[in-house]
Design a protein around this motif. Structure first.
Motif, mmCIF file in Angstrom:
data_model
loop_
_atom_site.group_PDB
_atom_site.id
_atom_site.type_symbol
_atom_site.label_atom_id
_atom_site.label_comp_id
_atom_site.label_asym_id
_atom_site.label_seq_id
_atom_site.Cartn_x
_atom_site.Cartn_y
_atom_site.Cartn_z
ATOM 1 N N ASN A 39 6.696 -26.497 -56.014
ATOM 2 C CA ASN A 39 5.789 -25.459 -55.538
ATOM 3 C C ASN A 39 4.341 -25.723 -55.935
ATOM 4 O O ASN A 39 3.418 -25.343 -55.215
ATOM 5 N N VAL A 40 4.135 -26.356 -57.081
ATOM 6 C CA VAL A 40 2.767 -26.567 -57.560
ATOM 7 C C VAL A 40 2.312 -28.011 -57.435
ATOM 8 O O VAL A 40 1.154 -28.329 -57.696
ATOM 9 N N ALA A 41 3.218 -28.913 -57.025
ATOM 10 C CA ALA A 41 2.888 -30.343 -57.043
ATOM 11 C C ALA A 41 1.846 -30.731 -56.000
ATOM 12 O O ALA A 41 0.845 -31.385 -56.310
ATOM 13 N N LEU A 42 2.058 -30.348 -54.745
ATOM 14 C CA LEU A 42 1.166 -30.784 -53.677
ATOM 15 C C LEU A 42 -0.236 -30.198 -53.839
ATOM 16 O O LEU A 42 -1.212 -30.754 -53.319
ATOM 17 N N THR A 43 -0.335 -29.102 -54.561
ATOM 18 C CA THR A 43 -1.643 -28.477 -54.753
ATOM 19 C C THR A 43 -2.592 -29.388 -55.516
ATOM 20 O O THR A 43 -3.814 -29.228 -55.423
ATOM 21 N N ILE A 44 -2.060 -30.359 -56.259
ATOM 22 C CA ILE A 44 -2.931 -31.280 -57.009
ATOM 23 C C ILE A 44 -3.816 -32.072 -56.045
ATOM 24 O O ILE A 44 -5.045 -31.963 -56.107
ATOM 25 N N PRO A 45 -3.247 -32.869 -55.119
ATOM 26 C CA PRO A 45 -4.134 -33.549 -54.168
ATOM 27 C C PRO A 45 -4.755 -32.590 -53.149
ATOM 28 O O PRO A 45 -5.873 -32.829 -52.668
ATOM 29 N N ALA A 46 -4.046 -31.492 -52.827
ATOM 30 C CA ALA A 46 -4.564 -30.564 -51.813
ATOM 31 C C ALA A 46 -5.896 -29.957 -52.232
ATOM 32 O O ALA A 46 -6.806 -29.792 -51.408
ATOM 33 N N ARG A 47 -6.037 -29.630 -53.504
ATOM 34 C CA ARG A 47 -7.294 -29.027 -53.954
ATOM 35 C C ARG A 47 -8.443 -30.024 -53.908
ATOM 36 O O ARG A 47 -9.593 -29.641 -53.649
ATOM 37 N N ILE A 48 -8.158 -31.293 -54.145
ATOM 38 C CA ILE A 48 -9.189 -32.317 -54.004
ATOM 39 C C ILE A 48 -9.617 -32.421 -52.541
ATOM 40 O O ILE A 48 -10.810 -32.420 -52.213
ATOM 41 N N VAL A 49 -8.628 -32.493 -51.652
ATOM 42 C CA VAL A 49 -8.912 -32.617 -50.216
ATOM 43 C C VAL A 49 -9.647 -31.390 -49.703
ATOM 44 O O VAL A 49 -10.653 -31.505 -48.972
ATOM 45 N N ILE A 50 -9.176 -30.211 -50.058
ATOM 46 C CA ILE A 50 -9.809 -28.973 -49.602
ATOM 47 C C ILE A 50 -11.236 -28.874 -50.128
ATOM 48 O O ILE A 50 -12.150 -28.430 -49.413
ATOM 49 N N GLY A 51 -11.460 -29.297 -51.373
ATOM 50 C CA GLY A 51 -12.816 -29.281 -51.920
ATOM 51 C C GLY A 51 -13.773 -30.131 -51.096
ATOM 52 O O GLY A 51 -14.915 -29.733 -50.831
ATOM 53 N N ILE A 52 -13.315 -31.308 -50.681
ATOM 54 C CA ILE A 52 -14.137 -32.186 -49.831
ATOM 55 C C ILE A 52 -14.415 -31.525 -48.482
ATOM 56 O O ILE A 52 -15.549 -31.527 -47.982
ATOM 57 N N LEU A 53 -13.374 -30.933 -47.889
ATOM 58 C CA LEU A 53 -13.522 -30.292 -46.576
ATOM 59 C C LEU A 53 -14.462 -29.090 -46.643
ATOM 60 O O LEU A 53 -15.263 -28.863 -45.725
ATOM 61 N N VAL A 54 -14.374 -28.317 -47.711
ATOM 62 C CA VAL A 54 -15.236 -27.137 -47.853
ATOM 63 C C VAL A 54 -16.699 -27.550 -47.942
ATOM 64 O O VAL A 54 -17.571 -26.955 -47.289
ATOM 65 N N ASP A 55 -16.995 -28.548 -48.769
ATOM 66 C CA ASP A 55 -18.381 -28.992 -48.893
ATOM 67 C C ASP A 55 -18.910 -29.552 -47.574
ATOM 68 O O ASP A 55 -20.092 -29.440 -47.277
ATOM 69 N N MET B 231 -22.004 -29.907 -54.504
ATOM 70 C CA MET B 231 -20.661 -30.427 -54.757
ATOM 71 C C MET B 231 -19.756 -29.386 -55.411
ATOM 72 O O MET B 231 -18.737 -29.729 -55.997
ATOM 73 N N THR B 232 -20.124 -28.116 -55.293
ATOM 74 C CA THR B 232 -19.335 -27.059 -55.923
ATOM 75 C C THR B 232 -17.884 -27.078 -55.455
ATOM 76 O O THR B 232 -16.959 -26.898 -56.247
ATOM 77 N N GLY B 233 -17.672 -27.305 -54.169
ATOM 78 C CA GLY B 233 -16.298 -27.340 -53.650
ATOM 79 C C GLY B 233 -15.492 -28.456 -54.287
ATOM 80 O O GLY B 233 -14.345 -28.251 -54.688
ATOM 81 N N GLN B 234 -16.086 -29.637 -54.406
ATOM 82 C CA GLN B 234 -15.364 -30.768 -54.994
ATOM 83 C C GLN B 234 -15.147 -30.580 -56.493
ATOM 84 O O GLN B 234 -14.086 -30.933 -57.021
ATOM 85 N N TYR C 115 -27.055 -24.319 -46.463
ATOM 86 C CA TYR C 115 -25.754 -24.746 -46.980
ATOM 87 C C TYR C 115 -25.852 -26.230 -47.312
ATOM 88 O O TYR C 115 -25.819 -27.074 -46.427
ATOM 89 N N PHE C 116 -26.001 -26.528 -48.604
ATOM 90 C CA PHE C 116 -26.167 -27.913 -49.027
ATOM 91 C C PHE C 116 -24.847 -28.664 -48.916
ATOM 92 O O PHE C 116 -23.805 -28.180 -49.343
ATOM 93 N N LYS C 117 -24.927 -29.872 -48.333
ATOM 94 C CA LYS C 117 -23.738 -30.702 -48.168
ATOM 95 C C LYS C 117 -23.910 -32.003 -48.948
ATOM 96 O O LYS C 117 -25.041 -32.481 -49.118
ATOM 97 N N PRO C 118 -22.802 -32.588 -49.415
ATOM 98 C CA PRO C 118 -22.910 -33.882 -50.098
ATOM 99 C C PRO C 118 -23.493 -34.938 -49.167
ATOM 100 O O PRO C 118 -23.339 -34.864 -47.944
ATOM 101 N N LYS C 119 -24.156 -35.932 -49.772
ATOM 102 C CA LYS C 119 -24.710 -37.019 -48.957
ATOM 103 C C LYS C 119 -23.592 -37.814 -48.295
ATOM 104 O O LYS C 119 -23.723 -38.286 -47.176
ATOM 105 N N LYS C 120 -22.470 -37.971 -49.015
ATOM 106 C CA LYS C 120 -21.321 -38.707 -48.500
ATOM 107 C C LYS C 120 -20.044 -37.969 -48.864
ATOM 108 O O LYS C 120 -20.000 -37.262 -49.862
ATOM 109 N N SER C 121 -19.019 -38.151 -48.049
ATOM 110 C CA SER C 121 -17.727 -37.518 -48.315
ATOM 111 C C SER C 121 -16.727 -38.565 -48.784
ATOM 112 O O SER C 121 -16.870 -39.755 -48.474
ATOM 113 N N GLY C 122 -15.723 -38.112 -49.518
ATOM 114 C CA GLY C 122 -14.665 -39.013 -49.959
ATOM 115 C C GLY C 122 -14.522 -39.084 -51.459
ATOM 116 O O GLY C 122 -13.528 -39.593 -51.979
#
Length: 490
Positions: free
Chosen positions: A61-77, A419-422, A204-211
Protein backbone atom coordinates in the motif's frame (compact mmCIF):
# COMPACT_ATOMS: atom_id res chain seq x y z
CA UNK A 1 -3.34 39.49 4.59
CA UNK A 2 -1.31 41.71 6.92
CA UNK A 3 -1.92 39.67 10.05
CA UNK A 4 -0.18 36.39 10.84
CA UNK A 5 -3.55 34.94 11.87
CA UNK A 6 -5.74 33.09 9.41
CA UNK A 7 -9.53 33.28 9.51
CA UNK A 8 -10.36 29.86 8.10
CA UNK A 9 -14.07 30.71 7.91
CA UNK A 10 -13.63 33.81 5.77
CA UNK A 11 -14.55 32.35 2.39
CA UNK A 12 -14.58 35.84 0.84
CA UNK A 13 -10.79 35.52 0.64
CA UNK A 14 -9.62 33.54 -2.36
CA UNK A 15 -6.62 32.09 -0.56
CA UNK A 16 -8.84 30.63 2.18
CA UNK A 17 -11.18 29.10 -0.40
CA UNK A 18 -8.18 27.61 -2.18
CA UNK A 19 -6.87 26.15 1.09
CA UNK A 20 -10.21 24.42 1.76
CA UNK A 21 -10.50 23.13 -1.80
CA UNK A 22 -7.00 21.70 -1.57
CA UNK A 23 -7.09 20.07 1.86
CA UNK A 24 -10.34 18.32 0.98
CA UNK A 25 -8.78 16.90 -2.19
CA UNK A 26 -5.92 15.59 -0.06
CA UNK A 27 -8.42 14.27 2.51
CA UNK A 28 -10.14 12.16 -0.16
CA UNK A 29 -6.86 10.63 -1.30
CA UNK A 30 -6.15 9.50 2.27
CA UNK A 31 -9.64 8.11 2.75
CA UNK A 32 -9.09 5.94 -0.33
CA UNK A 33 -5.50 5.10 0.54
CA UNK A 34 -6.36 3.74 3.99
CA UNK A 35 -9.85 2.43 3.28
CA UNK A 36 -8.58 -1.15 3.69
CA UNK A 37 -7.11 -0.81 7.21
CA UNK A 38 -10.36 -0.87 9.27
CA UNK A 39 -11.73 -3.67 7.06
CA UNK A 40 -8.98 -6.15 7.92
CA UNK A 41 -11.14 -9.00 9.33
CA UNK A 42 -13.71 -8.74 6.52
CA UNK A 43 -11.10 -8.65 3.73
CA UNK A 44 -9.06 -11.48 5.26
CA UNK A 45 -12.19 -13.62 5.56
CA UNK A 46 -13.33 -12.85 2.00
CA UNK A 47 -9.99 -13.94 0.53
CA UNK A 48 -9.00 -16.52 3.15
CA UNK A 49 -5.78 -14.58 3.71
CA UNK A 50 -2.93 -15.42 6.08
CA UNK A 51 -1.42 -12.91 8.50
CA UNK A 52 1.72 -12.75 6.32
CA UNK A 53 -0.37 -11.91 3.26
CA UNK A 54 -2.13 -9.11 5.12
CA UNK A 55 1.19 -7.61 6.26
CA UNK A 56 2.43 -7.82 2.66
CA UNK A 57 -0.68 -5.89 1.59
CA UNK A 58 0.15 -3.17 4.12
CA UNK A 59 3.66 -2.84 2.68
CA UNK A 60 2.37 -2.83 -0.91
CA UNK A 61 0.00 0.00 0.00
CA UNK A 62 2.84 2.42 0.73
CA UNK A 63 5.54 1.10 -1.62
CA UNK A 64 4.62 2.72 -4.94
CA UNK A 65 4.18 6.08 -3.25
CA UNK A 66 7.98 6.30 -2.94
CA UNK A 67 8.65 6.81 -6.68
CA UNK A 68 5.15 8.28 -7.21
CA UNK A 69 5.86 11.27 -4.99
CA UNK A 70 9.07 12.00 -6.90
CA UNK A 71 7.23 11.79 -10.22
CA UNK A 72 4.26 13.84 -9.01
CA UNK A 73 6.62 16.49 -7.62
CA UNK A 74 8.22 16.88 -11.06
CA UNK A 75 4.81 17.04 -12.77
CA UNK A 76 3.48 19.63 -10.31
CA UNK A 77 6.43 21.96 -10.82
CA UNK A 78 6.09 21.59 -14.60
CA UNK A 79 2.31 21.64 -15.16
CA UNK A 80 0.88 23.16 -11.98
CA UNK A 81 -1.16 21.64 -9.13
CA UNK A 82 -4.61 22.26 -10.60
CA UNK A 83 -4.45 19.80 -13.48
CA UNK A 84 -2.20 17.28 -11.67
CA UNK A 85 -4.44 17.02 -8.60
CA UNK A 86 -7.56 16.72 -10.75
CA UNK A 87 -6.07 13.86 -12.77
CA UNK A 88 -4.79 12.09 -9.66
CA UNK A 89 -8.23 12.15 -8.02
CA UNK A 90 -9.93 10.73 -11.10
CA UNK A 91 -7.37 7.95 -11.64
CA UNK A 92 -7.20 7.05 -7.93
CA UNK A 93 -10.99 6.84 -7.80
CA UNK A 94 -10.95 4.25 -10.58
CA UNK A 95 -8.16 2.27 -8.88
CA UNK A 96 -10.15 2.29 -5.63
CA UNK A 97 -13.11 0.76 -7.46
CA UNK A 98 -10.76 -1.89 -8.86
CA UNK A 99 -9.58 -2.78 -5.36
CA UNK A 100 -13.13 -2.91 -4.01
CA UNK A 101 -14.26 -5.42 -6.61
CA UNK A 102 -11.12 -7.58 -6.87
CA UNK A 103 -11.88 -11.30 -7.04
CA UNK A 104 -8.52 -12.80 -6.03
CA UNK A 105 -5.67 -11.98 -3.65
CA UNK A 106 -3.40 -11.28 -6.63
CA UNK A 107 -5.84 -8.69 -8.01
CA UNK A 108 -6.25 -7.23 -4.54
CA UNK A 109 -2.47 -6.91 -4.16
CA UNK A 110 -1.99 -5.31 -7.58
CA UNK A 111 -4.73 -2.74 -6.97
CA UNK A 112 -3.47 -1.95 -3.49
CA UNK A 113 0.04 -1.48 -4.91
CA UNK A 114 -1.32 0.86 -7.61
CA UNK A 115 -3.29 2.78 -4.97
CA UNK A 116 0.06 4.02 -3.71
CA UNK A 117 -0.32 6.75 -6.32
CA UNK A 118 -3.18 8.19 -4.24
CA UNK A 119 -0.69 8.83 -1.46
CA UNK A 120 1.30 11.11 -3.77
CA UNK A 121 -1.51 13.67 -3.72
CA UNK A 122 -0.02 15.26 -0.63
CA UNK A 123 2.88 16.70 -2.64
CA UNK A 124 0.57 18.61 -4.97
CA UNK A 125 -1.12 20.68 -2.30
CA UNK A 126 2.18 21.62 -0.65
CA UNK A 127 3.14 23.53 -3.79
CA UNK A 128 -0.34 25.04 -4.20
CA UNK A 129 -0.63 26.25 -0.60
CA UNK A 130 2.93 27.59 -0.76
CA UNK A 131 1.89 29.72 -3.75
CA UNK A 132 -1.13 31.21 -1.99
CA UNK A 133 0.33 32.14 1.44
CA UNK A 134 3.31 34.31 2.47
CA UNK A 135 6.25 32.95 4.49
CA UNK A 136 4.91 34.29 7.81
CA UNK A 137 1.71 32.25 7.39
CA UNK A 138 2.87 29.29 5.34
CA UNK A 139 3.61 27.00 8.31
CA UNK A 140 0.09 27.30 9.69
CA UNK A 141 -1.50 27.09 6.23
CA UNK A 142 0.53 24.00 5.30
CA UNK A 143 -0.30 22.53 8.70
CA UNK A 144 -4.03 22.98 8.12
CA UNK A 145 -3.67 21.47 4.66
CA UNK A 146 -1.61 18.50 5.85
CA UNK A 147 -3.42 17.93 9.13
CA UNK A 148 -6.97 18.14 7.88
CA UNK A 149 -6.05 16.13 4.81
CA UNK A 150 -4.23 13.45 6.81
CA UNK A 151 -7.39 13.11 8.88
CA UNK A 152 -8.73 11.13 5.93
CA UNK A 153 -7.15 7.97 7.35
CA UNK A 154 -8.97 8.52 10.66
CA UNK A 155 -12.22 9.30 8.84
CA UNK A 156 -11.90 6.01 6.99
CA UNK A 157 -11.32 4.10 10.22
CA UNK A 158 -14.26 5.81 11.94
CA UNK A 159 -16.82 5.62 9.17
CA UNK A 160 -16.18 2.75 6.76
CA UNK A 161 -16.92 -0.16 9.16
CA UNK A 162 -20.29 1.46 9.90
CA UNK A 163 -20.95 2.07 6.20
CA UNK A 164 -20.11 -1.58 5.50
CA UNK A 165 -22.62 -2.67 8.15
CA UNK A 166 -25.29 -0.41 6.62
CA UNK A 167 -24.79 -2.05 3.23
CA UNK A 168 -24.87 -5.45 4.95
CA UNK A 169 -24.02 -8.87 3.55
CA UNK A 170 -20.65 -10.33 2.69
CA UNK A 171 -19.95 -7.55 0.18
CA UNK A 172 -20.70 -4.58 2.46
CA UNK A 173 -17.00 -3.79 2.76
CA UNK A 174 -16.71 -3.67 -1.04
CA UNK A 175 -19.46 -1.07 -1.41
CA UNK A 176 -18.08 1.00 1.46
CA UNK A 177 -14.63 1.20 -0.15
CA UNK A 178 -16.07 1.72 -3.64
CA UNK A 179 -18.12 4.71 -2.44
CA UNK A 180 -14.90 6.56 -1.53
CA UNK A 181 -13.61 6.04 -5.08
CA UNK A 182 -16.80 7.43 -6.61
CA UNK A 183 -16.65 10.57 -4.45
CA UNK A 184 -12.98 11.18 -5.34
CA UNK A 185 -13.69 10.68 -9.05
CA UNK A 186 -16.42 13.34 -9.00
CA UNK A 187 -14.38 15.75 -6.89
CA UNK A 188 -11.52 15.59 -9.41
CA UNK A 189 -13.72 17.49 -11.88
CA UNK A 190 -14.89 19.93 -9.20
CA UNK A 191 -11.30 20.70 -8.24
CA UNK A 192 -10.34 21.42 -11.85
CA UNK A 193 -13.34 23.75 -12.18
CA UNK A 194 -12.74 25.74 -8.97
CA UNK A 195 -8.98 25.71 -8.24
CA UNK A 196 -6.25 28.00 -9.63
CA UNK A 197 -2.47 27.55 -9.43
CA UNK A 198 -1.58 31.02 -8.14
CA UNK A 199 -3.23 34.25 -7.01
CA UNK A 200 -4.13 36.62 -9.84
CA UNK A 201 -1.05 38.41 -11.12
CA UNK A 202 1.46 36.04 -9.49
CA UNK A 203 4.12 34.18 -11.45
CA UNK A 204 4.22 30.38 -11.30
CA UNK A 205 7.94 29.67 -11.24
CA UNK A 206 8.99 26.50 -13.05
CA UNK A 207 12.30 24.61 -12.93
CA UNK A 208 14.72 25.34 -15.75
CA UNK A 209 14.83 21.61 -16.52
CA UNK A 210 12.72 18.61 -15.57
CA UNK A 211 13.88 15.16 -14.51
CA UNK A 212 15.71 15.89 -11.29
CA UNK A 213 16.35 18.45 -8.58
CA UNK A 214 18.65 21.34 -9.45
CA UNK A 215 21.52 21.63 -6.96
CA UNK A 216 24.06 24.44 -6.74
CA UNK A 217 27.43 22.85 -5.90
CA UNK A 218 29.41 19.73 -6.78
CA UNK A 219 29.30 18.58 -3.16
CA UNK A 220 25.52 18.87 -3.14
CA UNK A 221 25.34 16.97 -6.44
CA UNK A 222 27.00 13.90 -4.93
CA UNK A 223 25.02 14.34 -1.72
CA UNK A 224 21.81 14.35 -3.78
CA UNK A 225 22.84 11.18 -5.61
CA UNK A 226 23.53 9.45 -2.28
CA UNK A 227 20.15 10.50 -0.89
CA UNK A 228 18.40 8.69 -3.74
CA UNK A 229 19.96 5.32 -2.87
CA UNK A 230 17.77 4.49 0.21
CA UNK A 231 14.63 4.75 -1.93
CA UNK A 232 15.86 2.01 -4.26
CA UNK A 233 17.19 -0.13 -1.43
CA UNK A 234 13.84 -0.20 0.36
CA UNK A 235 12.05 -1.12 -2.87
CA UNK A 236 14.53 -3.98 -3.29
CA UNK A 237 13.69 -5.10 0.25
CA UNK A 238 10.02 -5.00 -0.73
CA UNK A 239 10.73 -7.25 -3.74
CA UNK A 240 12.54 -9.69 -1.47
CA UNK A 241 9.61 -9.63 0.98
CA UNK A 242 7.21 -10.59 -1.81
CA UNK A 243 9.53 -13.23 -3.29
CA UNK A 244 9.45 -17.00 -2.59
CA UNK A 245 11.70 -16.24 0.40
CA UNK A 246 8.88 -14.09 1.83
CA UNK A 247 5.12 -14.29 1.27
CA UNK A 248 5.51 -15.96 -2.16
CA UNK A 249 3.45 -13.34 -4.02
CA UNK A 250 6.14 -13.06 -6.72
CA UNK A 251 7.90 -15.94 -8.46
CA UNK A 252 11.68 -16.06 -8.43
CA UNK A 253 11.73 -14.93 -12.07
CA UNK A 254 9.41 -12.02 -11.32
CA UNK A 255 11.57 -11.07 -8.33
CA UNK A 256 14.73 -10.96 -10.45
CA UNK A 257 12.83 -8.95 -13.06
CA UNK A 258 11.80 -6.49 -10.34
CA UNK A 259 15.46 -6.13 -9.29
CA UNK A 260 16.41 -5.53 -12.93
CA UNK A 261 13.77 -2.83 -13.32
CA UNK A 262 15.04 -1.12 -10.16
CA UNK A 263 18.60 -1.10 -11.50
CA UNK A 264 17.40 0.32 -14.83
CA UNK A 265 15.40 3.04 -13.06
CA UNK A 266 18.38 3.78 -10.82
CA UNK A 267 20.64 4.31 -13.86
CA UNK A 268 17.98 6.34 -15.70
CA UNK A 269 17.29 8.65 -12.76
CA UNK A 270 20.98 9.26 -12.17
CA UNK A 271 21.42 10.12 -15.86
CA UNK A 272 18.52 12.60 -15.60
CA UNK A 273 19.99 14.17 -12.48
CA UNK A 274 23.30 14.59 -14.28
CA UNK A 275 21.55 16.05 -17.33
CA UNK A 276 19.73 18.63 -15.19
CA UNK A 277 22.92 19.63 -13.34
CA UNK A 278 25.49 19.25 -16.14
CA UNK A 279 25.83 22.99 -16.75
CA UNK A 280 26.19 23.70 -13.02
CA UNK A 281 28.94 21.06 -12.69
CA UNK A 282 30.87 22.68 -15.54
CA UNK A 283 30.39 26.36 -14.71
CA UNK A 284 29.00 26.58 -11.18
CA UNK A 285 25.77 28.26 -10.07
CA UNK A 286 25.12 32.02 -9.79
CA UNK A 287 25.66 33.20 -6.24
CA UNK A 288 22.13 34.59 -5.95
CA UNK A 289 20.63 31.21 -6.94
CA UNK A 290 22.46 29.02 -4.43
CA UNK A 291 20.86 27.01 -1.64
CA UNK A 292 22.12 24.21 0.62
CA UNK A 293 20.92 20.72 -0.26
CA UNK A 294 21.60 19.60 3.32
CA UNK A 295 18.42 21.48 4.24
CA UNK A 296 16.46 19.15 1.94
CA UNK A 297 18.25 16.04 3.25
CA UNK A 298 17.56 16.87 6.91
CA UNK A 299 13.88 17.49 6.18
CA UNK A 300 13.78 14.16 4.31
CA UNK A 301 15.05 12.23 7.33
CA UNK A 302 12.77 14.12 9.70
CA UNK A 303 9.79 13.14 7.54
CA UNK A 304 11.11 9.57 7.41
CA UNK A 305 10.46 9.18 11.14
CA UNK A 306 7.39 11.43 11.49
CA UNK A 307 5.16 10.63 8.54
CA UNK A 308 6.82 7.25 7.98
CA UNK A 309 5.89 6.14 11.47
CA UNK A 310 2.37 7.57 11.12
CA UNK A 311 1.71 5.58 7.95
CA UNK A 312 3.00 2.42 9.56
CA UNK A 313 1.11 2.90 12.83
CA UNK A 314 -2.28 3.83 11.30
CA UNK A 315 -1.97 0.69 9.15
CA UNK A 316 -1.65 -1.60 12.17
CA UNK A 317 -3.28 0.25 15.07
CA UNK A 318 -6.93 -0.87 14.61
CA UNK A 319 -5.74 -4.50 14.51
CA UNK A 320 -3.40 -3.83 17.47
CA UNK A 321 -6.33 -2.62 19.62
CA UNK A 322 -8.52 -5.50 18.46
CA UNK A 323 -5.88 -8.10 19.34
CA UNK A 324 -4.67 -6.47 22.59
CA UNK A 325 -8.11 -5.71 24.05
CA UNK A 326 -10.23 -8.69 23.05
CA UNK A 327 -13.46 -7.20 24.44
CA UNK A 328 -13.54 -4.62 21.61
CA UNK A 329 -15.71 -5.02 18.51
CA UNK A 330 -14.45 -4.32 14.99
CA UNK A 331 -16.15 -0.91 14.91
CA UNK A 332 -14.79 0.02 18.37
CA UNK A 333 -11.24 -1.05 17.48
CA UNK A 334 -11.41 0.94 14.24
CA UNK A 335 -12.59 4.02 16.12
CA UNK A 336 -9.86 3.71 18.78
CA UNK A 337 -7.21 3.04 16.14
CA UNK A 338 -8.30 6.22 14.39
CA UNK A 339 -7.32 8.42 17.34
CA UNK A 340 -3.71 8.42 16.14
CA UNK A 341 -4.68 10.09 12.86
CA UNK A 342 -7.46 12.09 14.57
CA UNK A 343 -4.81 14.28 16.20
CA UNK A 344 -3.93 15.59 12.72
CA UNK A 345 -6.79 18.08 13.02
CA UNK A 346 -4.94 20.11 15.65
CA UNK A 347 -1.39 18.74 15.89
CA UNK A 348 -0.17 19.36 12.35
CA UNK A 349 -1.54 22.93 12.09
CA UNK A 350 -0.20 23.47 15.62
CA UNK A 351 3.24 22.26 14.58
CA UNK A 352 3.23 24.59 11.59
CA UNK A 353 2.09 27.54 13.71
CA UNK A 354 4.73 26.89 16.39
CA UNK A 355 7.36 26.64 13.66
CA UNK A 356 6.25 30.02 12.24
CA UNK A 357 6.41 31.66 15.65
CA UNK A 358 9.36 30.08 17.44
CA UNK A 359 11.78 28.89 14.77
CA UNK A 360 12.07 25.93 12.42
CA UNK A 361 14.94 23.96 13.98
CA UNK A 362 13.97 24.43 17.62
CA UNK A 363 10.36 23.39 17.00
CA UNK A 364 11.29 20.32 14.95
CA UNK A 365 13.82 19.22 17.58
CA UNK A 366 11.23 19.38 20.36
CA UNK A 367 8.66 17.43 18.36
CA UNK A 368 11.08 14.63 17.43
CA UNK A 369 12.27 14.35 21.02
CA UNK A 370 8.62 14.07 22.10
CA UNK A 371 7.77 11.33 19.62
CA UNK A 372 10.89 9.40 20.68
CA UNK A 373 9.56 9.24 24.23
CA UNK A 374 6.01 8.63 22.98
CA UNK A 375 6.89 5.49 21.04
CA UNK A 376 8.85 4.11 23.98
CA UNK A 377 5.69 4.49 26.09
CA UNK A 378 3.52 2.80 23.42
CA UNK A 379 5.88 -0.18 23.50
CA UNK A 380 4.74 -0.85 27.06
CA UNK A 381 0.99 -1.15 26.30
CA UNK A 382 -0.48 -4.60 26.94
CA UNK A 383 -3.83 -6.14 27.87
CA UNK A 384 -3.31 -5.14 31.50
CA UNK A 385 -3.58 -1.44 30.67
CA UNK A 386 -6.94 0.34 31.01
CA UNK A 387 -8.17 1.05 27.50
CA UNK A 388 -8.62 4.77 28.17
CA UNK A 389 -4.99 5.06 29.32
CA UNK A 390 -3.76 3.32 26.15
CA UNK A 391 -5.81 5.77 24.07
CA UNK A 392 -4.34 8.76 25.95
CA UNK A 393 -0.80 7.44 25.35
CA UNK A 394 -1.53 7.01 21.63
CA UNK A 395 -2.94 10.54 21.37
CA UNK A 396 0.05 12.11 23.16
CA UNK A 397 2.53 10.29 20.93
CA UNK A 398 0.48 11.18 17.88
CA UNK A 399 0.56 14.89 18.76
CA UNK A 400 4.36 15.00 18.56
CA UNK A 401 4.44 12.88 15.39
CA UNK A 402 2.05 15.11 13.49
CA UNK A 403 3.33 18.39 14.91
CA UNK A 404 6.72 17.27 13.61
CA UNK A 405 5.20 16.72 10.16
CA UNK A 406 3.76 20.24 10.31
CA UNK A 407 7.17 21.66 11.25
CA UNK A 408 8.86 19.84 8.33
CA UNK A 409 6.49 21.30 5.76
CA UNK A 410 6.53 24.73 7.36
CA UNK A 411 10.13 24.74 6.13
CA UNK A 412 9.84 23.00 2.73
CA UNK A 413 8.33 25.97 0.77
CA UNK A 414 11.13 28.22 2.10
CA UNK A 415 14.03 26.28 0.55
CA UNK A 416 13.61 27.03 -3.18
CA UNK A 417 10.24 28.18 -4.54
CA UNK A 418 10.45 26.92 -8.12
CA UNK A 419 11.34 23.42 -6.89
CA UNK A 420 8.89 23.21 -4.00
CA UNK A 421 7.02 20.34 -5.65
CA UNK A 422 10.18 18.30 -6.13
CA UNK A 423 11.48 19.06 -2.62
CA UNK A 424 8.09 18.13 -1.18
CA UNK A 425 8.08 15.03 -3.37
CA UNK A 426 11.45 13.89 -2.09
CA UNK A 427 10.52 14.54 1.55
CA UNK A 428 7.21 12.78 0.98
CA UNK A 429 9.00 9.85 -0.64
CA UNK A 430 11.23 9.55 2.40
CA UNK A 431 8.10 9.43 4.53
CA UNK A 432 7.09 6.36 2.55
CA UNK A 433 10.59 4.92 2.79
CA UNK A 434 10.08 5.17 6.54
CA UNK A 435 6.66 3.52 6.29
CA UNK A 436 7.97 0.56 4.25
CA UNK A 437 10.99 0.26 6.56
CA UNK A 438 8.87 0.19 9.71
CA UNK A 439 6.18 -2.09 8.25
CA UNK A 440 8.86 -4.48 7.04
CA UNK A 441 10.30 -4.52 10.56
CA UNK A 442 6.77 -5.08 11.91
CA UNK A 443 6.41 -8.18 9.75
CA UNK A 444 9.26 -9.77 11.75
CA UNK A 445 8.59 -8.52 15.30
CA UNK A 446 5.76 -7.99 17.76
CA UNK A 447 4.07 -4.62 18.30
CA UNK A 448 6.15 -3.73 21.38
CA UNK A 449 9.45 -4.15 19.53
CA UNK A 450 7.98 -2.36 16.51
CA UNK A 451 7.33 0.77 18.61
CA UNK A 452 10.82 0.60 20.13
CA UNK A 453 12.43 0.42 16.68
CA UNK A 454 10.64 3.64 15.67
CA UNK A 455 11.72 5.32 18.92
CA UNK A 456 15.35 4.34 18.32
CA UNK A 457 15.30 5.76 14.78
CA UNK A 458 13.78 8.98 16.08
CA UNK A 459 16.60 9.39 18.61
CA UNK A 460 19.18 9.25 15.79
CA UNK A 461 17.25 11.72 13.63
CA UNK A 462 16.97 14.13 16.57
CA UNK A 463 20.76 14.51 16.33
CA UNK A 464 20.60 15.05 12.54
CA UNK A 465 18.00 17.83 12.92
CA UNK A 466 20.47 19.90 14.96
CA UNK A 467 22.30 20.67 11.68
CA UNK A 468 19.22 22.34 10.12
CA UNK A 469 19.69 26.07 9.40
CA UNK A 470 16.99 28.67 9.93
CA UNK A 471 15.85 30.38 6.68
CA UNK A 472 16.74 34.07 6.75
CA UNK A 473 16.34 37.10 4.51
CA UNK A 474 15.03 36.07 1.10
CA UNK A 475 15.29 33.50 -1.67
CA UNK A 476 15.63 34.49 -5.31
CA UNK A 477 13.94 33.19 -8.46
CA UNK A 478 14.54 34.13 -12.07
CA UNK A 479 11.62 35.29 -14.21
CA UNK A 480 11.29 34.04 -17.83
CA UNK A 481 12.74 37.37 -19.06
CA UNK A 482 15.87 36.90 -16.91
CA UNK A 483 14.86 39.33 -14.15
CA UNK A 484 15.82 38.21 -10.63
CA UNK A 485 12.93 38.41 -8.16
CA UNK A 486 13.38 38.29 -4.39
CA UNK A 487 10.91 36.36 -2.19
CA UNK A 488 10.98 37.35 1.48
CA UNK A 489 11.38 34.56 4.04
CA UNK A 490 10.13 36.53 7.04
Amino acid sequence: MSSSKLNLLDFSQTNIRTLHLTWFAFFLTFVMWFSHAPMKPLIMEAFNMTGAQWKALLILNVALTIPARIVIGILVDKFGPRIVFSCLLVVSGLLCLGFAFATSFEQLAIMRFAMGFAGAGFVIGIRMVGEWFPARQVGLAEGVYGGWGNFGSAAAAFSLPTVALLYGGDDGWRYAIASTGVIAFVYGFIFYWKARNTPKGSTYFKPKKSGGLEVTSKKDFYFYLAMNIPMYLILAVLAWKLSPAGVKLLSQTATYTFYGVLVALFVFQFSQIYKVNKEMLAHGAPEHDKYKFKQVAILDWAYFVTFGSELAVVSMLPAFFLETFTSLSLVQAGALGAVFAFMNLIARPGGGYISDRFGRRKSLSIFIAGLTVGYCILSQIDSGWPIFLAVVAVMCCSFFVQAGEGAVFAMVPLVKRRMTGQIAGMAGAYGNVGAVTFLTAYSFVDASTFFLIIGGCAAVIFVIVQFLEEPEGHMTEVLPDGTVQKIELT
